[in-house]
Write an enzyme that holds these catalytic residues in place. Sequence first.
Site, PDB file in Angstrom:
ATOM      1  N   LYS A 128     -68.350 -46.428 -58.598  1.00 29.14           N
ATOM      2  CA  LYS A 128     -69.733 -47.058 -58.701  1.00 29.14           C
ATOM      3  C   LYS A 128     -69.908 -48.453 -57.943  1.00 29.14           C
ATOM      4  O   LYS A 128     -70.892 -48.851 -57.762  1.00 29.14           O
ATOM      5  CB  LYS A 128     -70.037 -47.186 -60.161  1.00 29.14           C
ATOM      6  N   GLU A 212     -74.197 -55.828 -64.668  1.00 29.57           N
ATOM      7  CA  GLU A 212     -75.431 -55.813 -64.060  1.00 29.57           C
ATOM      8  C   GLU A 212     -76.645 -56.481 -65.124  1.00 29.57           C
ATOM      9  O   GLU A 212     -76.439 -56.469 -66.323  1.00 29.57           O
ATOM     10  CB  GLU A 212     -75.977 -54.371 -63.487  1.00 29.57           C
ATOM     11  N   ARG A 304     -74.183 -33.843 -54.743  1.00 26.55           N
ATOM     12  CA  ARG A 304     -74.120 -32.463 -55.088  1.00 26.55           C
ATOM     13  C   ARG A 304     -75.587 -32.021 -55.011  1.00 26.55           C
ATOM     14  O   ARG A 304     -76.411 -32.686 -55.020  1.00 26.55           O
ATOM     15  CB  ARG A 304     -73.699 -32.152 -56.563  1.00 26.55           C
TER      16      ARG A 304
HETATM   17  C1  MV4 Z   1     -78.775 -49.300 -66.521  1.00 24.88           C
HETATM   18  C2  MV4 Z   1     -79.838 -49.372 -67.507  1.00 24.88           C
HETATM   19  C3  MV4 Z   1     -80.499 -50.504 -67.327  1.00 24.88           C
HETATM   20  N1  MV4 Z   1     -80.018 -51.762 -66.605  1.00 24.88           N
HETATM   21  N2  MV4 Z   1     -78.572 -50.169 -65.749  1.00 24.88           N
HETATM   22  C4  MV4 Z   1     -77.564 -44.957 -67.737  1.00 24.88           C
HETATM   23  C5  MV4 Z   1     -76.735 -43.895 -67.058  1.00 24.88           C
HETATM   24  C6  MV4 Z   1     -76.121 -44.683 -65.955  1.00 24.88           C
HETATM   25  N3  MV4 Z   1     -76.001 -43.442 -64.764  1.00 24.88           N
HETATM   26  C7  MV4 Z   1     -76.889 -45.696 -65.826  1.00 24.88           C
HETATM   27  N4  MV4 Z   1     -77.863 -45.824 -66.846  1.00 24.88           N
HETATM   28  C8  MV4 Z   1     -78.497 -47.097 -67.255  1.00 24.88           C
HETATM   29  N5  MV4 Z   1     -78.089 -48.096 -66.272  1.00 24.88           N
HETATM   30  C9  MV4 Z   1     -79.166 -51.514 -65.823  1.00 24.88           C
HETATM   31  N6  MV4 Z   1     -78.825 -52.439 -65.083  1.00 24.88           N
HETATM   32  C10 MV4 Z   1     -80.254 -48.395 -68.104  1.00 24.88           C
HETATM   33  C11 MV4 Z   1     -79.542 -47.051 -67.932  1.00 24.88           C
HETATM   34  C12 MV4 Z   1     -80.052 -46.038 -69.037  1.00 24.88           C
HETATM   35  C13 MV4 Z   1     -80.386 -44.935 -68.351  1.00 24.88           C
HETATM   36  C14 MV4 Z   1     -80.647 -44.839 -67.009  1.00 24.88           C
HETATM   37  C15 MV4 Z   1     -81.441 -43.503 -66.455  1.00 24.88           C
HETATM   38  C16 MV4 Z   1     -81.797 -42.631 -67.376  1.00 24.88           C
HETATM   39  C17 MV4 Z   1     -81.755 -42.681 -68.686  1.00 24.88           C
HETATM   40  C18 MV4 Z   1     -81.178 -43.845 -69.132  1.00 24.88           C
HETATM   41  C19 MV4 Z   1     -80.798 -43.808 -70.750  1.00 24.88           C
HETATM   42  C20 MV4 Z   1     -80.240 -45.067 -71.043  1.00 24.88           C
HETATM   43  C21 MV4 Z   1     -79.967 -46.117 -70.216  1.00 24.88           C
END
Ligand code: MV4
Length: 510
Positions: A128, A212, A304
């Site tokens: 990542k 982040e 994918r």
């Molecule tokens: C985040 C975020 C808020 N701020 N990054 C959750 C899974 C991972 N792939 C990335 N995620 C998140 N990253 C920052 N800087 C909030 C989430 C997140 C989220 C993102 C997409 C879909 C659902 C989510 C549920 C909780 C938190």
Amino acid sequence: MATSRSEASEKPPFRRVLVANRGEIAVRVIRALRELGVESVAVYSEPDRAALHVRQADHAYPIGPAASAESYLRADKIIAVAKASGAEAIHPGYGFLSERADFPRACKEAGIVFIGPSPEAIAAMGDKVEARRLVKKAGVPVVPGSEEALASDTEVEKLARDIGFPVMLKAAGGGGGKGMRLVSQAEDLKSALRAARSEAKSAFGDDRVYVEKAIIRPRHIEVQVFGDAHGNVIHLYERECSIQRRHQKVIEESPSRAIDQKTREEMGRVAVQAARAVQYQGAGTIEFLVDQDRRFYFLEMNTRIQVEHAITEAVTGVDLVKTQIEVAAGRPLRLRQEDVVQRGWAIECRIYAEDPENNFLPAPGRIEVLRVPSGIGIRDDSGVYEGFEVSTFYDPMISKLIAWGSTREEATQRMLRALHEYVVVGPVTNIAFHRWALEQPDFRSGNIDTGFIGRLWKPGVMGDAGADLPVIGAALATLARTVGKNGSGPASDAPTSRWRQVARREALRG
Ligand code: MV4
């Protein structure tokens, strides 16, 4: 749909292809293969010997016991079957071996085409921190944060102060929310770091984390991209997947209400740049977070085909799985960017054998009665049938229900109609939950974000809607028929239609 070349007169891209997956995606790939005139080879674990993908394939080979680690994850066995069966290529589907860089490497060594991106692209996007660095260099906006994985806690603390709270700690070794921690204030950093590192260590064998700026109540919007072996990269616009529960998508739609046309085109352009940064070939998805001011930031890339690809197919008219197979055979993309247009609206509900009233616990079991919705604008991609046993060993998804309409409202009404037709007797399902979700005023107005379910759902909130009348009716009728057949009396013709069941209920109420 505009095509630059016709497919009718062409010869098949391969003679025979192995499908290294199970369930609805294996069925989906086998369908695409048949349309292309390619023979399919299924592989199956012991409990899957009578599964739909096995029945629909031209050839089928057993690969081991139920546990995925001893069957669908065994690259060696699958490659051996590919060789023995004369398959020229392997389609990995999603999950299982689809995002392991060593699998396409092993395929190459065995002289078999992997239907997907290069191992280098998979590895780069799987890390990542590396993915962030690569796409940022290519001009893609990323969430403000660290350039490198941070080994020392003091570095993390310094950077968090520079960025400003709240911050998000994330695992460098993998995504999906594992090892992720929201930290609101400096005092909480030390304990959050400890927790994030230990979770990352056990999930990915790598305790490096990065930091982040935290985006509050973000929306999850992703862009479908496609690359071929000739340097062409296009996008097929966005899907919004904000309705999730514990990082599992539940409802997806395309297009997204959250962005205007200018932002949409910009996200598409940027997604193509991200894919080009790794010379991407095949189907991929660039995930973005969109904040409350509608700014978007790269999150990660999925290398994918995804579960939710069918809503993009519905609004663009492009068969993404067929396209995957064609570009893997070295053919140039049929489509130019200007040929891709969004028409209407599509919504997907993931139908699961799980109990919403019991913490969404998986509810495996035999499907006694199955009535699948159909009719105008409805697609149901499924790997099950009446009599099939939903196993505890795999994901308990029963099907993906997709509704297309000329507007979001029409797609929503159509989905509610299809959910109304859907009958599953046996395992408890989330069908009533979907009806509840689609009826929420926040869903209707498009006011959705990643906190939708957490904010609005609690057990019992569905009230009467949770009692699934057609399911109860069908269960009673089935029971009556069974008793009739096996007992002394004649087979019952107990009514199963919804209105009769409702009428009875009304009568009972008096
Ligand atoms: C985040 C975020 C808020 N701020 N990054 C959750 C899974 C991972 N792939 C990335 N995620 C998140 N990253 C920052 N800087 C909030 C989430 C997140 C989220 C993102 C997409 C879909 C659902 C989510 C549920 C909780 C938190």
